[in-house]
Design an enzyme around this catalytic site. Structure first.
Site, PDB file in Angstrom:
ATOM      1  N   ASP A  87     -34.414 -13.819  35.382  1.00 53.70           N
ATOM      2  CA  ASP A  87     -33.955 -13.292  34.113  1.00 53.70           C
ATOM      3  C   ASP A  87     -33.193 -14.472  33.586  1.00 53.70           C
ATOM      4  O   ASP A  87     -32.458 -15.320  34.017  1.00 53.70           O
ATOM      5  CB  ASP A  87     -32.720 -12.468  34.889  1.00 53.70           C
ATOM      6  CG  ASP A  87     -32.299 -11.483  33.780  1.00 53.70           C
ATOM      7  OD1 ASP A  87     -31.909 -11.952  32.625  1.00 53.70           O
ATOM      8  OD2 ASP A  87     -32.159 -10.074  34.177  1.00 53.70           O
ATOM      9  N   SER A  97     -31.523  -7.421  28.758  1.00 53.53           N
ATOM     10  CA  SER A  97     -32.276  -7.423  30.024  1.00 53.53           C
ATOM     11  C   SER A  97     -32.769  -5.969  30.142  1.00 53.53           C
ATOM     12  O   SER A  97     -33.904  -5.685  31.054  1.00 53.53           O
ATOM     13  CB  SER A  97     -31.500  -7.898  31.418  1.00 53.53           C
ATOM     14  OG  SER A  97     -31.289  -9.025  31.384  1.00 53.53           O
ATOM     15  N   ASP A 149     -28.864  -2.513  38.644  1.00 57.47           N
ATOM     16  CA  ASP A 149     -28.800  -3.239  37.290  1.00 57.47           C
ATOM     17  C   ASP A 149     -30.077  -3.230  36.347  1.00 57.47           C
ATOM     18  O   ASP A 149     -31.103  -2.578  36.617  1.00 57.47           O
ATOM     19  CB  ASP A 149     -28.729  -4.850  37.581  1.00 57.47           C
ATOM     20  CG  ASP A 149     -28.007  -5.619  36.658  1.00 57.47           C
ATOM     21  OD1 ASP A 149     -27.496  -5.219  35.822  1.00 57.47           O
ATOM     22  OD2 ASP A 149     -28.498  -6.962  36.427  1.00 57.47           O
ATOM     23  N   THR A 152     -32.440  -4.843  34.882  1.00 56.95           N
ATOM     24  CA  THR A 152     -33.982  -5.088  35.053  1.00 56.95           C
ATOM     25  C   THR A 152     -34.615  -4.299  36.286  1.00 56.95           C
ATOM     26  O   THR A 152     -35.681  -3.369  35.881  1.00 56.95           O
ATOM     27  CB  THR A 152     -34.257  -6.695  35.395  1.00 56.95           C
ATOM     28  OG1 THR A 152     -33.616  -7.497  34.518  1.00 56.95           O
ATOM     29  CG2 THR A 152     -35.722  -7.015  35.622  1.00 56.95           C
ATOM     30  N   ARG A 157     -27.432   1.298  30.259  1.00 57.43           N
ATOM     31  CA  ARG A 157     -27.511   0.445  31.398  1.00 57.43           C
ATOM     32  C   ARG A 157     -26.234   0.518  32.281  1.00 57.43           C
ATOM     33  O   ARG A 157     -26.496   0.350  33.515  1.00 57.43           O
ATOM     34  CB  ARG A 157     -28.135  -0.928  30.988  1.00 57.43           C
ATOM     35  CG  ARG A 157     -26.814  -1.556  30.228  1.00 57.43           C
ATOM     36  CD  ARG A 157     -27.192  -3.114  29.917  1.00 57.43           C
ATOM     37  NE  ARG A 157     -27.346  -3.958  30.849  1.00 57.43           N
ATOM     38  CZ  ARG A 157     -27.790  -5.257  31.010  1.00 57.43           C
ATOM     39  NH1 ARG A 157     -27.957  -5.714  29.939  1.00 57.43           N
ATOM     40  NH2 ARG A 157     -27.623  -6.098  31.914  1.00 57.43           N
ATOM     41  N   GLU A 179     -37.097  -9.889  41.087  1.00 56.69           N
ATOM     42  CA  GLU A 179     -36.461 -10.599  40.014  1.00 56.69           C
ATOM     43  C   GLU A 179     -35.260 -11.364  40.502  1.00 56.69           C
ATOM     44  O   GLU A 179     -34.529 -11.279  41.620  1.00 56.69           O
ATOM     45  CB  GLU A 179     -35.354  -9.463  39.503  1.00 56.69           C
ATOM     46  CG  GLU A 179     -34.403 -10.175  38.101  1.00 56.69           C
ATOM     47  CD  GLU A 179     -33.316  -9.308  37.888  1.00 56.69           C
ATOM     48  OE1 GLU A 179     -32.879  -9.315  36.581  1.00 56.69           O
ATOM     49  OE2 GLU A 179     -32.801  -8.340  38.380  1.00 56.69           O
ATOM     50  N   ASP A 201     -29.709 -16.009  34.909  1.00 57.59           N
ATOM     51  CA  ASP A 201     -29.214 -15.429  33.439  1.00 57.59           C
ATOM     52  C   ASP A 201     -27.465 -15.284  33.578  1.00 57.59           C
ATOM     53  O   ASP A 201     -26.719 -15.653  33.008  1.00 57.59           O
ATOM     54  CB  ASP A 201     -29.745 -14.025  33.163  1.00 57.59           C
ATOM     55  CG  ASP A 201     -28.853 -13.479  31.929  1.00 57.59           C
ATOM     56  OD1 ASP A 201     -29.097 -13.608  30.909  1.00 57.59           O
ATOM     57  OD2 ASP A 201     -27.987 -12.285  32.503  1.00 57.59           O
ATOM     58  N   LYS A 202     -27.399 -14.706  34.711  1.00 63.60           N
ATOM     59  CA  LYS A 202     -25.921 -14.098  34.923  1.00 63.60           C
ATOM     60  C   LYS A 202     -24.854 -15.635  35.055  1.00 63.60           C
ATOM     61  O   LYS A 202     -23.713 -15.639  34.663  1.00 63.60           O
ATOM     62  CB  LYS A 202     -25.572 -13.488  36.379  1.00 63.60           C
ATOM     63  CG  LYS A 202     -26.306 -12.013  36.181  1.00 63.60           C
ATOM     64  CD  LYS A 202     -26.230 -10.984  37.359  1.00 63.60           C
ATOM     65  CE  LYS A 202     -26.956  -9.867  37.124  1.00 63.60           C
ATOM     66  NZ  LYS A 202     -26.448  -8.857  36.095  1.00 63.60           N
ATOM     67  N   HIS A 258     -24.446 -17.064  31.819  1.00 62.33           N
ATOM     68  CA  HIS A 258     -23.493 -16.171  31.047  1.00 62.33           C
ATOM     69  C   HIS A 258     -21.941 -17.106  31.137  1.00 62.33           C
ATOM     70  O   HIS A 258     -21.296 -17.041  30.428  1.00 62.33           O
ATOM     71  CB  HIS A 258     -23.541 -14.585  31.275  1.00 62.33           C
ATOM     72  CG  HIS A 258     -24.389 -13.889  30.648  1.00 62.33           C
ATOM     73  ND1 HIS A 258     -24.346 -13.968  29.128  1.00 62.33           N
ATOM     74  CD2 HIS A 258     -25.517 -13.419  30.957  1.00 62.33           C
ATOM     75  CE1 HIS A 258     -25.345 -13.163  28.623  1.00 62.33           C
ATOM     76  NE2 HIS A 258     -26.051 -12.754  29.908  1.00 62.33           N
ATOM     77  N   ASP A 312     -37.397 -12.472  31.105  1.00 60.33           N
ATOM     78  CA  ASP A 312     -37.226 -11.342  30.026  1.00 60.33           C
ATOM     79  C   ASP A 312     -36.583 -11.787  28.698  1.00 60.33           C
ATOM     80  O   ASP A 312     -36.724 -11.110  28.047  1.00 60.33           O
ATOM     81  CB  ASP A 312     -36.213 -10.426  30.974  1.00 60.33           C
ATOM     82  CG  ASP A 312     -34.921 -10.872  31.369  1.00 60.33           C
ATOM     83  OD1 ASP A 312     -34.950 -12.154  31.465  1.00 60.33           O
ATOM     84  OD2 ASP A 312     -34.017 -10.200  31.694  1.00 60.33           O
ATOM     85  N   HIS A 313     -35.866 -12.753  28.862  1.00 62.96           N
ATOM     86  CA  HIS A 313     -35.420 -13.530  27.279  1.00 62.96           C
ATOM     87  C   HIS A 313     -34.793 -14.604  27.549  1.00 62.96           C
ATOM     88  O   HIS A 313     -34.661 -15.216  28.830  1.00 62.96           O
ATOM     89  CB  HIS A 313     -34.322 -12.296  27.064  1.00 62.96           C
ATOM     90  CG  HIS A 313     -33.081 -12.087  27.958  1.00 62.96           C
ATOM     91  ND1 HIS A 313     -32.225 -13.212  28.298  1.00 62.96           N
ATOM     92  CD2 HIS A 313     -32.642 -11.286  28.869  1.00 62.96           C
ATOM     93  CE1 HIS A 313     -31.419 -12.727  29.266  1.00 62.96           C
ATOM     94  NE2 HIS A 313     -31.680 -11.749  29.440  1.00 62.96           N
ATOM     95  N   HIS A 338     -27.224 -14.278  24.771  1.00 61.41           N
ATOM     96  CA  HIS A 338     -28.624 -14.725  25.003  1.00 61.41           C
ATOM     97  C   HIS A 338     -29.259 -15.316  23.920  1.00 61.41           C
ATOM     98  O   HIS A 338     -28.624 -15.155  22.877  1.00 61.41           O
ATOM     99  CB  HIS A 338     -29.400 -13.364  25.086  1.00 61.41           C
ATOM    100  CG  HIS A 338     -29.072 -12.570  26.473  1.00 61.41           C
ATOM    101  ND1 HIS A 338     -29.574 -11.106  26.526  1.00 61.41           N
ATOM    102  CD2 HIS A 338     -28.320 -12.814  27.482  1.00 61.41           C
ATOM    103  CE1 HIS A 338     -28.971 -10.887  27.898  1.00 61.41           C
ATOM    104  NE2 HIS A 338     -28.412 -11.844  28.353  1.00 61.41           N
TER     105      HIS A 338
END
Lengths: 460, 460
Positions: free
Chosen positions: B34, B85, B137, B139, B150, B325, B330-331, B334, B372-373, B424
């Site tokens: 992620d 995501s 979550d 994903t 989500r 995953e 990602d998290k 962030h 994913d991004h 993102h």
């Protein structure tokens, strides 16, 4: 030796000569998109082709990733994780890792590093360099000059180089008076290149070190036809060695923001300046990209590439090496001008299209397209992903909101520093290639390995 | 029908059945890092393997790039250039482009989109999901649930979802009372998955909508063995259907900054606050990465993947689909925690190594590894490239200076906004694959095309 053995030996020799000839007829075209990382590529794709569209680069049959390497300036220098265009071009041109700012010289002990242009010339191949920067800029210079510091671009810029009142260094040991090779423009004038096209005329105006004639005059004496306009470039005669100087320094870019706008800082309200949870923020007004009037009448990168290919391939059974740089993807990103970077990536695409067409009729042509390093620009949400929260959320850097031809808004953020020029970044960069690269280019390689791939393809 | 024709027909049928059987025995393992863009990959490479080193990902034989697509939330939604995501996992799971926040439902008209997990189950394949996030979550959810938003992760979070006092929305139309499928955890409990491992226990505690038993109890009734510790996970019996819930929400990450430090804002001197050309700046102190004590005793992503592979492949002649995953690349980005992202990329590498070993003994296994991004983190100079200038130059965001095991300093910048969570970004992301992907994965594709590649490989 009995007769059959002699025949066999002769045959073997003939075969060896044939394959040598085949090797010699190979061509390499290396494209460098300066600063062209995956953020820049995606920003350009979304603008030029739409989110679902595809660049020419995307359609190329071979793709890999390239890790950038540089070191501190000592003979056993520690790794440095973010590079510049001087050390990266040196990696591409020589296969060696060096420190930032160096032009085909080694970190620490300042040895000259042999470039692929020199190897190609030594084997009788033609050589060419095309760029939208000054031809003396770091990327082109690293292929055909050797100097300790990239800013030593002409005989007048060899000692005590001062920018904005700040003393940045010099190249005393590279002066001819010190037994060195002289400035970059002087080295290029005597480089033996067949084609050298770009900007940077001002670096050819000063007199050569210890002489009275200009560097441009020296280039003529050395056999270059100096051309200064698109018309003269397009009228070049096959066989001429060309030095094209189409602007004083970097060539003006194709696209600019509406009215010349760059990315801008969001404007928080007075209340928001008092406390970040209060008040509101005004984001930069959306803008379109528009043609840059300063670029009118200049040859495009594609036109320069076309002339270079014509000159290098005309009546040539030995092959050539050509480096083509789209320089201002990086330079415009330093200045926070996303439209500028997009237009220069478009220029690169057009030039690559010319090369791909050339390779159709000249199958022994290896085309590599890569970046030298990554850059600061980031494709960001045009409004924060967190705008549902009731507090103003905005970048602390500068952003542009670009109206794309498909009618959406694209956010581009620049926030690596508070200075007049953004930083480079250290991500690995993309590599695109034609089918001649299949089995040569790997999914992942370090930047100096590209030198080895090119050298091997040319049989040098 | 004459006898030879009958024989030929029977033979043809047998061949068809054989190839159908061969197709059915194929396995797909999709890894999602992620937020794992080329910046994150390079940061992890430089830290874990050194600048000249190579990740397992780098050594994978097939590589491509993937363009991320999302749209505004209407049936003919305009392109949006930065994704989340939820919509990206929906692209991977269903082959459809949707709007941000949606879980396997269509933009605008909110139709359920069939997922590859459902197609695989319909064809008799086993299916599994492994994640370091909550299993509810975005994903993981997008592969086995359908919901409009989500955050509707459990029966208690279906209406008026409020975070930090801000009303963010809800999923009224997805309530069972509205004829919908209920919350994400309820859908997962009845999903028919063979393996579902990760965090998110808290989403299985509330009672099911309109009932009294907890969602966890519902999962047991539906045939899941619920495991809550590493020991119980590793003791799982072949053939058991496993729901593993190893933490209340996201699983704690492996690495953290020294003393829990994140990236920090440079501290300008008083004089520099008066005028940007004056004074000085103190950059964040360099720091090492260290183990996060909160992760002690938890199963690693590799251990969860190993158990999933064992359960999915045991006594199975029909094949399986598994999504794995590594969520917190990602998290942690962030939250501006570079060490956290690095450790989670390392976790992904270990899990991919397990899958590659599995594919050695199960050659009909397609392994795809992608992101994913892209994310906010940038590898930047640990001191400005412009520090020769006498004015302080520093990021307006937050940066970390990490001491790498090879003894250099690596700068990581986070500066997409001034909020508690970075944005993102929109760059295309890498794709790595094993040899089974040769001829299937292209140098460039759009994210929903990966669904087609997996579907075709599984013969669905």
């Amino acid at each position: 030796m009995p007769r059959p053995a002699i025949l066999a030996a002769a045959l073997s020799l003939a075969v060896a000569q044939l394959s040598a000839a085949a090797t010699q007829a190979a061509n390499v075209i290396l494209f460098v998109g300066d600063g062209m990382d995956d953020q820049q590529v995606t920003i350009a794709r979304d603008y030029l082709k739409g989110a679902r569209g595809e660049l020419l680069l995307d359609s190329m049959p071979v793709r890999g990733a390239v890790q950038i390497l540089t070191v501190e300036d000592s003979t056993a220098g520690k790794p440095v994780y973010v590079a510049d265009s001087a050390n990266t071009a040196t990696s591409l041109a020589t296969g060696q890792v060096t420190s930032r700012g160096r032009i085909a010289t080694s970190a620490g002990d300042d040895r000259d590093l042999v470039t692929i242009v020199e190897l190609a010339q030594g084997a009788g191949l033609r050589t060419g360099i095309v760029t939208t920067a000054s031809v003396t800029d770091a990327t082109p210079a690293s292929f055909a000059a050797h100097i300790s510091y990239r800013l030593c671009e002409n005989p007048g810029s060899m000692v005590d180089i001062t920018v904005s009142g700040v003393e940045l260094g010099g190249c005393e040991q590279d002066l001819k008076a010190s037994g060195g090779p002289g400035s970059i423009s002087e080295q290029l004038a005597t480089s033996g290149l067949d084609v050298l096209l770009g900007g940077g005329a001002k670096h050819f105006e000063p007199p050569v070190e210890g002489g009275e004639q200009s560097v441009a005059r020296l280039a003529q004496v050395e056999g270059f036809s100096v051309v200064r306009s698109r018309e003269n470039l397009l009228a070049a005669q096959p066989g001429e060695r060309l030095l094209g100087l189409f602007s004083a320094s970097t060539m003006p870019v194709r696209l600019q923001g509406e009215g010349g706008r760059s990315a801008e800082a969001p404007e928080p309200s007075l209340l928001n300046r008092v406390h970040p949870y209060l008040g509101s923020v005004t984001l930069p007004e959306p803008m379109r990209c528009e043609p840059n009037p300063d670029a009118a009448g200049l040859p495009s990168l594609k036109e320069m590439t076309d002339v270079a290919l014509q000159q290098l391939s005309h009546d040539n059974d030995r092959g050539f090496f050509l480096m083509v740089e789209s320089a201002s993807i990086d330079k415009q990103s330093h200045e926070r001008k996303p439209c500028g970077s997009i237009g220069e990536l478009e220029q690169l695409e057009e030039a690559v299209a010319s090369a791909m067409a050339f390779a159709e009729s000249h199958p022994d042509t290896l085309i590599l397209v890569t970046a030298d390093h990554s850059q600061a620009a980031q494709l960001v949400p045009q409004r924060s992903m967190f705008e549902q929260y009731t507090i103003p959320v905005y970048t602390t850097g500068k952003m542009a909101r670009i109206i794309t031809p498909e009618g959406s808004l694209m956010g581009v953020n620049y926030a690596t520093n508070d200075f007049g020029y953004e930083e480079h970044t250290g991500a690995n960069v993309p590599l695109y290639a034609n089918t001649a690269a299949a089995g040569r280019v790997k999914p992942f390689q370090r930047q100096p390995e590209l030198f080895g791939i090119m050298r091997e393809y040319l049989g040098l």
